[in-house]
Design a protein around this motif. Structure first.
Motif, PDB file in Angstrom:
ATOM      1  N   PRO A 222      89.007 107.331  54.836  1.00 36.19           N
ATOM      2  CA  PRO A 222      90.304 107.463  55.262  1.00 36.19           C
ATOM      3  C   PRO A 222      90.858 107.897  56.593  1.00 36.19           C
ATOM      4  N   ALA A 223      90.072 108.268  57.634  1.00 28.58           N
ATOM      5  CA  ALA A 223      89.756 108.589  58.926  1.00 28.58           C
ATOM      6  C   ALA A 223      90.755 107.843  59.873  1.00 28.58           C
ATOM      7  N   ASN A 224      90.312 106.616  59.504  1.00 27.92           N
ATOM      8  CA  ASN A 224      90.652 105.543  60.839  1.00 27.92           C
ATOM      9  C   ASN A 224      91.948 104.601  59.883  1.00 27.92           C
ATOM     10  N   VAL A 225      93.041 104.807  59.759  1.00 31.39           N
ATOM     11  CA  VAL A 225      93.810 103.950  59.580  1.00 31.39           C
ATOM     12  C   VAL A 225      94.447 102.888  60.234  1.00 31.39           C
ATOM     13  N   ASN A 226      93.821 103.288  61.239  1.00 26.65           N
ATOM     14  CA  ASN A 226      93.387 101.761  62.160  1.00 26.65           C
ATOM     15  C   ASN A 226      92.705 100.204  61.723  1.00 26.65           C
ATOM     16  N   THR A 227      91.573 100.510  60.911  1.00 26.35           N
ATOM     17  CA  THR A 227      90.265  99.860  60.069  1.00 26.35           C
ATOM     18  C   THR A 227      90.625  99.731  58.594  1.00 26.35           C
ATOM     19  N   LYS A 228      90.635  98.497  58.041  1.00 24.34           N
ATOM     20  CA  LYS A 228      90.639  97.393  57.154  1.00 24.34           C
ATOM     21  C   LYS A 228      88.852  97.959  56.061  1.00 24.34           C
ATOM     22  N   GLY A 229      89.355  97.906  55.579  1.00 26.03           N
ATOM     23  CA  GLY A 229      87.639  97.479  54.449  1.00 26.03           C
ATOM     24  C   GLY A 229      87.733  97.265  53.261  1.00 26.03           C
ATOM     25  N   ILE A 230      86.202  96.978  52.817  1.00 24.51           N
ATOM     26  CA  ILE A 230      86.661  96.477  51.495  1.00 24.51           C
ATOM     27  C   ILE A 230      85.591  96.495  51.134  1.00 24.51           C
ATOM     28  N   ALA A 231      85.451  96.970  49.534  1.00 28.97           N
ATOM     29  CA  ALA A 231      84.008  97.559  49.290  1.00 28.97           C
ATOM     30  C   ALA A 231      84.432  96.941  47.833  1.00 28.97           C
ATOM     31  N   THR A 232      83.273  96.799  47.272  1.00 30.82           N
ATOM     32  CA  THR A 232      82.817  96.508  45.955  1.00 30.82           C
ATOM     33  C   THR A 232      81.769  96.940  45.646  1.00 30.82           C
ATOM     34  N   ALA A 233      82.092  96.981  44.234  1.00 25.87           N
ATOM     35  CA  ALA A 233      80.577  97.432  43.424  1.00 25.87           C
ATOM     36  C   ALA A 233      80.808  97.268  42.121  1.00 25.87           C
ATOM     37  N   GLY A 234      79.633  96.901  41.423  1.00 27.83           N
ATOM     38  CA  GLY A 234      79.780  96.115  39.531  1.00 27.83           C
ATOM     39  C   GLY A 234      78.191  96.405  39.107  1.00 27.83           C
ATOM     40  N   THR A 235      78.272  96.718  37.972  1.00 29.57           N
ATOM     41  CA  THR A 235      76.814  96.563  37.824  1.00 29.57           C
ATOM     42  C   THR A 235      77.058  95.682  35.621  1.00 29.57           C
ATOM     43  N   SER A 236      76.135  95.460  35.405  1.00 25.69           N
ATOM     44  CA  SER A 236      76.184  95.164  34.044  1.00 25.69           C
ATOM     45  C   SER A 236      74.614  94.957  33.444  1.00 25.69           C
ATOM     46  N   PHE A 237      74.826  95.138  31.722  1.00 21.73           N
ATOM     47  CA  PHE A 237      73.984  94.994  30.628  1.00 21.73           C
ATOM     48  C   PHE A 237      74.198  94.884  29.428  1.00 21.73           C
ATOM     49  N   ILE A 238      73.933  93.448  29.185  1.00 26.97           N
ATOM     50  CA  ILE A 238      74.214  92.844  28.309  1.00 26.97           C
ATOM     51  C   ILE A 238      72.675  92.293  27.845  1.00 26.97           C
ATOM     52  N   LEU A 239      72.332  93.001  25.905  1.00 23.92           N
ATOM     53  CA  LEU A 239      71.739  92.071  25.020  1.00 23.92           C
ATOM     54  C   LEU A 239      72.302  91.723  23.943  1.00 23.92           C
ATOM     55  N   GLU A 240      71.217  90.634  23.988  1.00 22.80           N
ATOM     56  CA  GLU A 240      71.795  89.794  23.005  1.00 22.80           C
ATOM     57  C   GLU A 240      70.718  89.635  21.210  1.00 22.80           C
ATOM     58  N   LEU A 241      70.563  89.253  20.346  1.00 24.36           N
ATOM     59  CA  LEU A 241      69.583  89.967  19.357  1.00 24.36           C
ATOM     60  C   LEU A 241      70.218  88.323  18.394  1.00 24.36           C
ATOM     61  N   SER A 242      69.327  87.196  18.098  1.00 19.66           N
ATOM     62  CA  SER A 242      69.473  86.143  17.768  1.00 19.66           C
ATOM     63  C   SER A 242      68.146  85.935  16.878  1.00 19.66           C
ATOM     64  N   SER A 243      68.304  85.142  15.416  1.00 16.67           N
ATOM     65  CA  SER A 243      67.444  84.528  14.561  1.00 16.67           C
ATOM     66  C   SER A 243      67.851  83.369  14.044  1.00 16.67           C
ATOM     67  N   ASN A 244      65.918  82.499  13.589  1.00 20.10           N
ATOM     68  CA  ASN A 244      66.358  81.635  12.762  1.00 20.10           C
ATOM     69  C   ASN A 244      66.215  81.845  11.715  1.00 20.10           C
ATOM     70  N   ASP A 245      66.890  83.259  11.168  1.00 25.87           N
ATOM     71  CA  ASP A 245      67.016  83.385   9.682  1.00 25.87           C
ATOM     72  C   ASP A 245      68.869  83.154   9.548  1.00 25.87           C
ATOM     73  N   PRO A 246      68.956  81.829   8.147  1.00 23.92           N
ATOM     74  CA  PRO A 246      69.804  81.335   8.370  1.00 23.92           C
ATOM     75  C   PRO A 246      70.903  82.507   7.440  1.00 23.92           C
ATOM     76  N   ASP A 247      71.092  84.066   7.613  1.00 20.70           N
ATOM     77  CA  ASP A 247      71.817  84.594   6.844  1.00 20.70           C
ATOM     78  C   ASP A 247      72.621  86.206   7.645  1.00 20.70           C
ATOM     79  N   PHE A 248      71.074  86.238   9.089  1.00 25.31           N
ATOM     80  CA  PHE A 248      71.449  87.140  10.336  1.00 25.31           C
ATOM     81  C   PHE A 248      72.595  86.507  10.782  1.00 25.31           C
ATOM     82  N   ILE A 249      73.706  87.350  10.999  1.00 24.65           N
ATOM     83  CA  ILE A 249      74.530  87.576  12.124  1.00 24.65           C
ATOM     84  C   ILE A 249      74.211  88.188  14.019  1.00 24.65           C
ATOM     85  N   SER A 250      73.720  87.044  14.480  1.00 33.22           N
ATOM     86  CA  SER A 250      73.760  87.659  16.410  1.00 33.22           C
ATOM     87  C   SER A 250      74.648  88.678  16.537  1.00 33.22           C
TER      88      SER A 250
END
Length: 331
Positions: A222-250
């Motif tokens: 915030p020290a300099n009001v004469n400069t515009k800044g753009i900052a981004t940051a993102g993380t992602s973690f996804i685990l998926e479990l599937s099966s050929n078992d007809p009774d299994f719910i993914s």
């Protein structure tokens, strides 16, 4: 040239010096999975106790993993040892950290000072889980990743995706701009079967146990009001479990704390998440004789850029014009 014109040129020239230095901008997205394992949720038909890895009860029938890391600073691509993207069925995929920008050497020392790298005997930026950059004092972009082990057998798996982007004041002297885009990704896909036997039985109720360390931060000084800044940051973690078992719910396992994106366009939008903890997925019954596939995708992405306000650019332009006029007339 008369004294009035000399004085005018000198005043305009001094405006160049008096324009405040550009404010620092930071985007950091660090995600470390320090342990991921398939464990028993409750006792099944076998003798396993809840919360224990299914050691000896799993047969892996396929394993593939991919890792990539990249970064750039002012559109100059980062460099690093070895390939920036690796695919294979080996136990460990480790893309060596990539760094771009004038302060890569100083950044390496900064990471080294913050903690010992995983799997090494000395402190280096490579695979460092512990150091998180909090202020934009350097000019660099760094990406790093590693995945090791398997979530469905033995002690489990671990992984790191790190994307750090820092633009410090020195980048934008004279009204120049710095722009960084930085991202890393890791993915693994493992197919396995439950072994029917005395230790496991014909089925087992299982779930995934996860331990993590996540750090996301966007910061605009915030020290300099004469400069515009753009900052981004993102993380992602996804685990998926599937099966050929007809009774299994993914099943999809994506803890909220690990999946998020920050954006900031001013100091008022600065945000930070810094948390370590554990999480458990939903449970599923695994049955012998069927094939199960677990796919894990983990990523980090960050950016940081500085853009001078039009008024600052105009002031610099006027000052240079004044100096030029004074010089011509003196000649």
């Amino acid at each position: 040239m008369n004294l009035k014109k000399i004085f005018l040129a000198a005043c305009i020239a001094s405006a160049v010096v008096s324009v405040p230095a550009s404010a620092g901008v930071l985007g950091v997205a660090d995600l470390a999975i320090t342990g991921l394992a398939l464990v028993t949720a409750t006792t099944g038909n076998g003798t396993l106790t809840p919360g224990q890895p299914i050691v000896g009860g799993i047969k892996i029938v396929g394993d593939q993993r991919t890792g990539s890391a990249a970064a750039n600073f002012n559109n100059v691509q980062a460099i690093g040892a070895g390939d920036g993207s690796i695919t294979g069925n080996v136990d460990t995929i480790d893309v060596k950290y990539r760094c771009a920008g004038p302060d890569c050497a100083a950044a390496a020392a900064l990471y080294a000072a913050g903690g010992q790298a995983v799997g090494t005997t000395d402190a280096q930026p490579e695979n460092n889980l512990h150091t998180h950059i909090s202020t934009p004092t350097l000019n660099f972009a760094m990406g790093d990743m590693v995945i090791a082990g398997t979530a469905v057998s033995g002690p489990g798996a671990n992984g790191l995706t790190r994307a750090d982007s820092s633009v410090a004041a020195s980048t934008n002297k004279g009204g120049a701009s710095g722009s960084i885009n930085n991202g890393v990704e890791a993915q693994s896909s493992t197919s396995f079967q439950l072994l029917s036997g005395a230790d496991v039985g014909s089925s087992v109720n299982a779930q995934f146990s996860l331990s993590y360390d996540v750090f996301r931060k966007v910061f605009i000084d915030p020290a300099n009001v004469n400069t515009k800044g753009i900052a981004t940051a993102g993380t992602s973690f996804i685990l998926e479990l599937s099966s050929n078992d007809p009774d299994f719910i993914s099943m999809t396992f994506a803890p909220t704390i690990l999946n998020g994106n920050f954006s900031s366009f001013s100091a008022a939008g600065n945000k930070e998440v810094n948390q370590s903890g554990t999480a458990l997925s939903d449970s599923r019954v695994l049955r012998a004789g069927f094939t199960y596939t677990v796919t894990v995708t983990q990523s980090s992405l960050s950016s940081a850029s500085e853009v001078p306000e039009p008024a600052s650019v105009l002031l610099i332009g006027l000052s240079l014009l004044g100096l030029g006029v004074a010089r011509r007339r003196r000649g």
